[in-house]
Design an enzyme around this catalytic site. Sequence first.
Site, PDB file in Angstrom:
ATOM      1  N   GLU A 143      -2.398  -2.074   1.623  1.00 19.90           N
ATOM      2  CA  GLU A 143      -1.042  -2.403   1.160  1.00 19.90           C
ATOM      3  C   GLU A 143       0.054  -1.974   2.136  1.00 19.90           C
ATOM      4  OE1 GLU A 143      -3.052  -0.117   0.108  1.00 19.90           O
ATOM      5  OE2 GLU A 143      -2.061   1.663  -0.704  1.00 19.90           O
TER       6      GLU A 143
ATOM      7  N   LYS B   2      13.050  -4.754  -6.938  1.00 20.12           N
ATOM      8  CA  LYS B   2      14.403  -4.930  -6.375  1.00 20.12           C
ATOM      9  C   LYS B   2      14.493  -6.158  -5.451  1.00 20.12           C
ATOM     10  CE  LYS B   2      18.438  -2.765  -6.064  1.00 20.12           C
ATOM     11  NZ  LYS B   2      19.066  -2.045  -7.192  1.00 20.12           N
TER      12      LYS B   2
ATOM     13  N   HIS C 146      -6.009   1.748   3.374  1.00 14.58           N
ATOM     14  CA  HIS C 146      -4.900   1.235   2.550  1.00 14.58           C
ATOM     15  C   HIS C 146      -4.442  -0.140   3.035  1.00 14.58           C
ATOM     16  CE1 HIS C 146      -4.092   4.763   0.047  1.00 14.58           C
ATOM     17  NE2 HIS C 146      -4.557   5.452   1.083  1.00 14.58           N
TER      18      HIS C 146
ATOM     19  N   GLY D 212      -5.248   8.094  -5.068  1.00 10.82           N
ATOM     20  CA  GLY D 212      -4.838   9.236  -5.890  1.00 10.82           C
ATOM     21  C   GLY D 212      -5.155  10.516  -5.145  1.00 10.82           C
TER      22      GLY D 212
ATOM     23  N   ASP E 193      21.669  -4.901  -9.773  1.00 11.73           N
ATOM     24  CA  ASP E 193      20.872  -5.224 -10.961  1.00 11.73           C
ATOM     25  C   ASP E 193      21.726  -5.789 -12.091  1.00 11.73           C
ATOM     26  OD1 ASP E 193      18.979  -4.093  -9.386  1.00 11.73           O
ATOM     27  OD2 ASP E 193      18.903  -2.185 -10.462  1.00 11.73           O
TER      28      ASP E 193
ATOM     29  N   CYS F 208      -8.931   3.436  -1.632  1.00  5.72           N
ATOM     30  CA  CYS F 208      -8.981   4.876  -1.352  1.00  5.72           C
ATOM     31  C   CYS F 208      -9.644   5.631  -2.512  1.00  5.72           C
ATOM     32  CB  CYS F 208      -7.568   5.375  -1.046  1.00  5.72           C
ATOM     33  SG  CYS F 208      -7.592   6.973  -0.218  1.00  5.72           S
ATOM     34  N   TYR F 209      -8.898   6.440  -3.266  1.00  4.34           N
ATOM     35  CA  TYR F 209      -9.493   7.130  -4.421  1.00  4.34           C
ATOM     36  C   TYR F 209     -10.131   6.099  -5.354  1.00  4.34           C
ATOM     37  CZ  TYR F 209      -9.703   9.826  -8.813  1.00  4.34           C
ATOM     38  OH  TYR F 209     -10.115  10.436  -9.967  1.00  4.34           O
TER      39      TYR F 209
END
Length: 507
Positions: free
Chosen positions: A170, A365, A168, A54, A226, A81-82
């Site tokens: 990710e 997606k 991070h 954040g 979609d 992180c945050y």
Amino acid sequence: MSQTVLILDFGGQYKELIARRVRECKVYSEIKPGDIAIDEIRKINPIGIILTGGPNSVYLEDSLHCDKELFSLGIPVLGICYGTQLLAFSVGGTVSPCPVSEYGKTKMRVDNTSALYSGMETEQIGLMSHTDQITVLPEGFRSIASTEYCPNASIENKKRKLYGVQFHPEVESTPNGTEIIRNFLYNVCGAVGDYDLKNLEAKLIEDVRKKVKDEHVLLALSGGVDSSVCAALLSKAIPGQLHCVFVDHGLMRKNEGDEVEKAFSNKNLHFIRVNAKDRFLMALKGITSPEQKRKIIGREFVKVFEEESKKLPHVKFLAQGTIYPDVIESGNSKAATIKSHHNVGGLPESMKFKGLVEPLRSLFKDEVRILGRQLGLTKEYVDRQPFPGPGLGVRIIGEITEEKLEILQNADYIFRYEMKKHRIKADQFFAVLTDTRSVGVVGDFRTYDYTVALRAVKTSDFMTCEYVPVPHKALGVMSSRIVNEVCGVGRVVYDITGKPPATIEWE
Ligand code: XMP
């Protein structure tokens, strides 16, 4: 019901990426606001909680915090992180500004006796992006990774199953990041890996059947990924009970209307193609303002759809191809409206249905594409690039006419063909028909024809993009084919603007 990991959002950019990484590790994940009530967490009963990054400093009054009880529930927590600073701060540690801020790929030493780094080398790379850090560890915690400037780059309280990483895991720039997330899921949270799309398909089908029973369902099929996957799923779940209205506004790419029709010709559903090109062109006559064009196309779409639905009075449910990013977006959106996006989802309240069916609501997606393949849609079909609801209407600058539409369809077709032939990678690429005409010469004659602009961009989120440096040789071929083969085009230019400041579409 699969095991669930909760991702609590504190405003970081990567929350979706974290949720996707967790799902790639075969564990279902859901994103919720950081200040979610503890009772709601208990109801979800997650096997683990991940706190996102954040933009704030935890020690400032207006920064977003979570209920401290979260750390005493006995549920494993991983702060990122945050999130790691919030974890440390909430249980008695100190967070302060860094003497030296770290940005980018950073060398770390990790302690591989910790469950988080088990089986990994002690030298690792992590993507850092922080101006604060944990300076005093909370009681019961130890440091399990450090960098040159950050002694507590990762922390652990094994007994309470509380973990944190300052970097991070990710993002791709942390090469073993997914491994670290997997270690958290399997070594700390006790994940069993019960989330997979094969089982999910069966569950989604069962849910639809339970909800709809023997009632009939109406779906506005735009031809986009979609709504197409939604149609394929529903036709399998409730064969014979699905009615798909495909409003062909005539602003599709070359041959696209027929391709959509073909993709659904062998499915067990009632396919209604409304050829409404003339009606749309009439409504758009003389209109040049981009916003007005968007609004007219949206309004006309709804009108046509309403008219068709009146012909099907026995239909009780409305289906929509809403996907998870739409759900997250509508929950948290504070962004300014740059363009009024038109999607088939935005139908008016006046249309009365007994209920709404949104079977893809929990999927990202890439998962929707995998499901589409599973359901028998071809790879070319589900991997198509995004195409805006108003179609070529926002790629023809100025007034839209039948002549301009044909010019653009033909130029765009050549451009897309040559991009494929030259194997040029881009996330979205298309031609735009500008409203500029310029003087040229063909043989002994003066010409005064339109300028076509080509655009190809690289992006991961479509919020920002960079232009693709298409090789000049390929551009040369594209330009020469377009001016030679498409009557009415006298000049071709290539758009080299990023977003921001330009948007991806021209209007
Ligand atoms: P912009 O032009 O805003 O586009 O940078 C970002 C992405 O959104 C697509 N786009 C739309 N998609 N309805 C849609 O479903 C719309 O009205 C619409 N307008 C733009 C655009 O193609 C790009 O992928």
